[in-house]
Design a protein around this motif. Structure first.
Motif, short mmCIF file in Angstrom:
data_model
loop_
_atom_site.label_atom_id
_atom_site.label_comp_id
_atom_site.label_asym_id
_atom_site.label_seq_id
_atom_site.Cartn_x
_atom_site.Cartn_y
_atom_site.Cartn_z
N PHE A 172 -20.96 -16.42 48.16
CA PHE A 172 -21.24 -15.24 47.33
C PHE A 172 -20.83 -15.58 45.90
O PHE A 172 -19.69 -15.38 45.51
N PRO A 173 -21.76 -16.13 45.12
CA PRO A 173 -21.43 -16.69 43.79
C PRO A 173 -20.65 -15.76 42.86
O PRO A 173 -19.77 -16.27 42.12
N PRO A 174 -20.87 -14.45 42.83
CA PRO A 174 -20.06 -13.62 41.91
C PRO A 174 -18.56 -13.68 42.20
O PRO A 174 -17.75 -13.39 41.32
N LEU A 175 -18.19 -14.06 43.43
CA LEU A 175 -16.78 -14.12 43.81
C LEU A 175 -16.31 -15.54 44.13
O LEU A 175 -15.23 -15.95 43.71
N PHE A 176 -17.08 -16.27 44.90
CA PHE A 176 -16.65 -17.62 45.30
C PHE A 176 -17.87 -18.48 45.60
O PHE A 176 -18.90 -18.00 46.07
N ILE B 126 6.90 -2.73 44.55
CA ILE B 126 6.77 -3.74 43.50
C ILE B 126 5.92 -4.91 43.99
O ILE B 126 5.07 -5.43 43.26
N GLN B 127 6.12 -5.33 45.23
CA GLN B 127 5.31 -6.41 45.78
C GLN B 127 3.84 -6.01 45.84
O GLN B 127 2.95 -6.79 45.51
N GLY B 128 3.58 -4.78 46.29
CA GLY B 128 2.21 -4.31 46.36
C GLY B 128 1.55 -4.28 45.00
O GLY B 128 0.39 -4.66 44.85
N ALA B 129 2.30 -3.82 44.00
CA ALA B 129 1.76 -3.78 42.64
C ALA B 129 1.46 -5.18 42.13
O ALA B 129 0.43 -5.42 41.48
N ASP B 130 2.35 -6.14 42.41
CA ASP B 130 2.15 -7.51 41.94
C ASP B 130 0.92 -8.16 42.58
O ASP B 130 0.13 -8.83 41.91
N VAL B 131 0.76 -7.97 43.89
CA VAL B 131 -0.40 -8.56 44.57
C VAL B 131 -1.68 -7.85 44.11
O VAL B 131 -2.73 -8.49 43.98
N LEU B 132 -1.60 -6.56 43.84
CA LEU B 132 -2.75 -5.83 43.32
C LEU B 132 -3.19 -6.41 41.99
O LEU B 132 -4.39 -6.65 41.76
N ARG B 133 -2.24 -6.68 41.11
CA ARG B 133 -2.56 -7.28 39.81
C ARG B 133 -3.15 -8.67 40.00
O ARG B 133 -4.15 -9.04 39.36
N GLN B 134 -2.56 -9.46 40.90
CA GLN B 134 -3.05 -10.82 41.12
C GLN B 134 -4.47 -10.82 41.67
O GLN B 134 -5.31 -11.61 41.24
N LEU B 135 -4.75 -9.92 42.60
CA LEU B 135 -6.08 -9.86 43.20
C LEU B 135 -7.14 -9.47 42.17
O LEU B 135 -8.17 -10.13 42.04
N LEU B 136 -6.86 -8.40 41.40
CA LEU B 136 -7.87 -7.91 40.46
C LEU B 136 -7.97 -8.78 39.22
O LEU B 136 -8.99 -8.75 38.53
N ASN B 137 -6.94 -9.55 38.91
CA ASN B 137 -7.05 -10.50 37.80
C ASN B 137 -7.77 -11.78 38.21
O ASN B 137 -8.27 -12.51 37.36
N THR B 138 -7.79 -12.06 39.51
CA THR B 138 -8.44 -13.27 40.01
C THR B 138 -9.91 -13.02 40.37
O THR B 138 -10.77 -13.86 40.08
N PHE B 139 -10.17 -11.89 41.00
CA PHE B 139 -11.53 -11.57 41.45
C PHE B 139 -11.97 -10.24 40.84
O PHE B 139 -11.26 -9.23 40.98
N PRO B 140 -13.13 -10.21 40.16
CA PRO B 140 -13.60 -8.98 39.53
C PRO B 140 -13.79 -7.86 40.57
O PRO B 140 -14.36 -8.09 41.64
N LEU B 141 -13.30 -6.68 40.23
CA LEU B 141 -13.39 -5.56 41.16
C LEU B 141 -14.84 -5.19 41.44
O LEU B 141 -15.20 -4.91 42.59
N ALA B 142 -15.67 -5.16 40.41
CA ALA B 142 -17.08 -4.81 40.61
C ALA B 142 -17.76 -5.78 41.56
O ALA B 142 -18.59 -5.39 42.39
N ALA B 143 -17.40 -7.06 41.46
CA ALA B 143 -17.99 -8.07 42.34
C ALA B 143 -17.51 -7.87 43.78
O ALA B 143 -18.28 -8.05 44.74
N MET B 144 -16.24 -7.49 43.95
CA MET B 144 -15.73 -7.23 45.30
C MET B 144 -16.43 -6.02 45.92
O MET B 144 -16.73 -6.01 47.11
N LYS B 145 -16.68 -5.01 45.11
CA LYS B 145 -17.41 -3.85 45.61
C LYS B 145 -18.82 -4.25 46.04
O LYS B 145 -19.29 -3.86 47.11
N ASP B 146 -19.51 -5.04 45.21
CA ASP B 146 -20.86 -5.50 45.57
C ASP B 146 -20.82 -6.38 46.82
O ASP B 146 -21.75 -6.37 47.63
N PHE B 147 -19.75 -7.14 46.95
CA PHE B 147 -19.58 -8.02 48.10
C PHE B 147 -19.50 -7.22 49.40
O PHE B 147 -20.19 -7.52 50.38
N VAL B 148 -18.68 -6.18 49.41
CA VAL B 148 -18.56 -5.34 50.60
C VAL B 148 -19.87 -4.59 50.85
O VAL B 148 -20.31 -4.46 52.01
N THR B 149 -20.51 -4.11 49.78
CA THR B 149 -21.79 -3.41 49.93
C THR B 149 -22.83 -4.32 50.56
O THR B 149 -23.60 -3.91 51.44
N PHE B 150 -22.87 -5.57 50.10
CA PHE B 150 -23.80 -6.56 50.67
C PHE B 150 -23.51 -6.79 52.15
O PHE B 150 -24.42 -6.87 52.98
#
Length: 662
Positions: free
Chosen positions: A243-247, A126-150
């Motif tokens: 990295f403007p798309p995220l922060f 349940i904790q993992g699911a809650d933090v997963l929701r918080q992370l993806l609701n706060t930071f766009p997943l596509a932007a995080m993917k581009d961030f790691v790719t960069f």
């Protein structure tokens, strides 16, 4: 009469027909919702709510809570059991020596116990699911993917998880395709990840990297896969400041690093709770430890304990044995991954033990010494009569990459272990002979290293790219560190440095200062800048300051000018003061700032009055002064206490009237 089949959760909530296909029904698969196509374990059984149990608000607790078995076996997974265990003895008993009817079988009571463990909710999930929701609701997943790719495009990567980082990053957007319209999408994904993480990773002697990776990618994504991606996000958030798309601000950057690290921790904890150790879990465990050295600091107990957990898993999996002789045979790529895991853990264990002044946890006396091959090489480690005689042959075309750096760091760590044993030895009869053997090994290793790995001149003069420049500097620092520790073992006290260790310290300090000045032109090749400063730079600077303060005539005759050394110390202090290395609030700030204050006080004193000779000091503060008693700790200890004691040297006290005299 055909048994009734339950619809998946997505079709049930939408009140549409479901064809009950697994792992995903046709409707979910065609709508790119296979990731949340979950079938309940007991779909037609209503949950009983105890009257004594308070009913929580639906807004606080999701109505559909996933449940899973913490482990499918009531007995713990024993892992590797070696030759001294009871299993080795019982394996010698032939099956003909006992009756087949005496063979143990699980009883019905035990089966019921296993089934009963599958009921109820698991707080970690349940904790993992809650933090997963918080992370993806706060930071766009596509932007995080581009961030790691960069971040990967800069040449950086996760040292051990390197073969999987890009794969796990690419599959993140394939897995999380549609969840915004589902109230409990995070719980559905958490349950799917858990179900996948229960599955053992299958392979045989003919398996390749692609078939092995397919077991934890796409719709088979696991908590371990998610953890590797999040470790990359955390590391990228440390290395990339904008990295403007995220922060755009430090606050948002810190929030991304905090959430990704927290979810990576939970991913690892959930995987551990399933009690099924595997290669991917070990990879995540090591990378999680590295993340915590950046987030919590190199001196943090949390980081140190996580390294201990990595070592424990390494032994439990049996990877301290010869992995190439595993039965049944394993594919080559997996053997190399396991050798890399052993080598990088062994190296980290030695360096952290030296840095903290604590006993190492891994000993090569109880391990099969093994280092990984590089992508295009076929070198072998030849063990002659004993593991201490390990000799590695490098090909001239060995590529400059993470595995090459790990190989070299492991060889140097083996020599550091020898030095540590030399320091702990109570018998000094054969001390010089043993030290000579270690020195000869170090020189032989350096000679066998391909010429392209030898740093000639300064880092600025290196013509390679950012990754190559950083790796060559790290390789040279590791070589100098072996010689530094060896020379340190000859000192009876830290207050009596000799010309040899001063020369080595000068080289180490110069190289660290070059790395500080060129930090924007370097890419972390396995040893970060702060670790270079703390592990290599500070001990070198400490020895140099002690020699300057002591001012032996033999040293002043051998070293006619301290100008370059003083310049390097000044650069180090200036860079720390402007916050370009560490800032207040950073995990390693206390260690670096304390050393910087002592160095700054020393520089102020010599600029105002010049370096005093022993004859200029008061008699009780001369060569045999009582200040030397402040350095009673181990000669390898250059932590905060060292700098606090050095700050009270009489020469430095005289330059600061606000400080009390000794």
């Amino acid at each position: 009469m055909a048994s009734r089949l339950a619809a998946c959760e997505a079709c049930r909530k939408a009140k549409v027909a479901c064809d009950h296909k697994r792992p995903a029904c046709t409707r979910c698969a065609s709508n790119d919702r296979a990731g949340i196509c979950i079938y309940r374990t007991t779909p037609f059984k209503r949950r009983r709510v105890s009257s004594s149990t308070p009913v929580q608000s639906p807004s606080r607790l999701p109505p559909a809570q996933p449940s899973f078995t913490a482990r499918s076996n009531p007995y713990p997974n024993p892992g590797f059991l070696g030759s001294s265990s009871h299993v080795a003895i019982f394996n010698e008993i032939s099956p003909q020596d006992y009756h087949a009817s005496d063979t143990y079988h699980a009883s019905e009571d035990m089966t019921m116990l296993m089934q009963s463990q599958s009921t109820g909710e698991n707080i970690l999930l349940i904790q993992g699911a809650d933090v997963l929701r918080q992370l993806l609701n706060t930071f766009p997943l596509a932007a995080m993917k581009d961030f790691v790719t960069f971040w990967l495009e800069t040449g950086a990567n996760l040292a051990l998880a390197e073969p999987f980082t890009e794969k796990c990053t690419e599959n993140m957007t394939r897995l999380f395709t549609s969840f915004s319209q589902e109230d409990n999408w995070h719980l559905a994904y958490a349950q799917r990840l858990t179900q996948n993480s229960r599955e053992p990773l299958q392979f045989n002697s003919t398996s390749d990297m692609e078939s092995f990776s397919a077991q934890f990618l796409d719709q088979k994504f696991r908590w371990e896969s998610l953890g590797i991606f999040l470790s990359a996000v955390s590391r990228a958030a440390i290395d990339i400041s904008f990295f403007p798309p995220l922060f755009k601000t430090e606050k948002d950057q810190f929030m991304l690093r905090k959430l990704s690290t927290k979810l990576s921790d939970l991913a690892l904890d959930i995987a551990f709770s399933l009690d099924c150790l595997n290669d991917l879990q070990l990879v995540l465990q090591y990378e999680n430890f590295i993340v915590h050295t950046h987030v919590d600091g190199d001196q943090s107990y949390h980081s140190w304990s996580r390294l201990g957990n990595v070592v424990s898993s390494m032994f439990a999996l049996g990877y301290h044995e010869n992995v190439e002789k595993t039965k049944p045979p394993i594919p080559t790529f997996l053997a190399e991954l396991r050798k890399t895991a052993w080598a990088t853990t062994y190296s980290a264990d030695k360096n952290v033990a030296i840095f903290l002044g604590r006993p190492p946890r891994m000993s090569k006396r109880f391990c099969h010494f093994q280092v990984p091959l590089t992508p295009t090489s076929s070198e072998q480690v030849s063990n002659t009569s004993h593991v201490e005689d390990e000799v590695i042959r490098w090909k001239i075309d060995t590529p400059i990459c993470y595995r090459s750096g790990i190989r070299w760091a492991t060889l140097c760590s083996a020599l550091k272990e020898d030095v540590l044993e030399l320091l702990r030895s109570k018998q000094r009869d054969n001390f010089n002979q043993k030290a000579s053997i270690i020195r000869q090994k170090a020189e032989t290793q350096w000679a066998h290293l391909p010429p392209r790995f030898h740093l000639s001149g300064t880092l600025k003069e290196c013509s390679g790219d950012a990754f190559e420049r950083d790796l060559l500097g790290s390789i040279r620092l590791d070589q100098l560190h072996v010689l530094f520790l060896l020379q340190l073992s000859f000192l009876d006290t830290l207050t009596e440095p000799d010309p040899s260790i001063l020369d080595i310290s000068d080289q180490m300090l110069s190289l660290v200062v070059d790395a500080i000045l060129l930090r924007d032109q370097l890419v972390n090749s396995g040893i970060g800048l702060v670790w270079k400063i703390a592990h290599f730079g500070l001990p070198a600077a400490g020895i140099i300051l002690l020699s300057m303060l002591k001012q032996h005539r033999t040293l002043t005759e051998a070293r006619s000018s301290w100008s370059k050394t003083i310049l390097n110390l000044g650069i180090f202090v200036a860079q720390v003061q402007v916050g370009s290395i560490v800032r207040r609030g950073d995990p390693n700030y206390a260690l670096v700032s304390k050393a910087t204050q002592t160095i700054e006080r020393f520089l102020d004193s010599i600029h105002r009055e010049g370096i005093q000779s022993p004859t200029q000091l008061p008699p009780h503060l001369g060569e045999n002064g009582d200040w030397a008693t402040f350095f009673g700790q181990d000669v390898c200890d250059f932590e905060t206490d060292f700098w606090e004691n050095l700050a009270y040297h009489p020469s430095l006290l005289a330059s600061d009237p606000t400080l009390p005299a000794i």
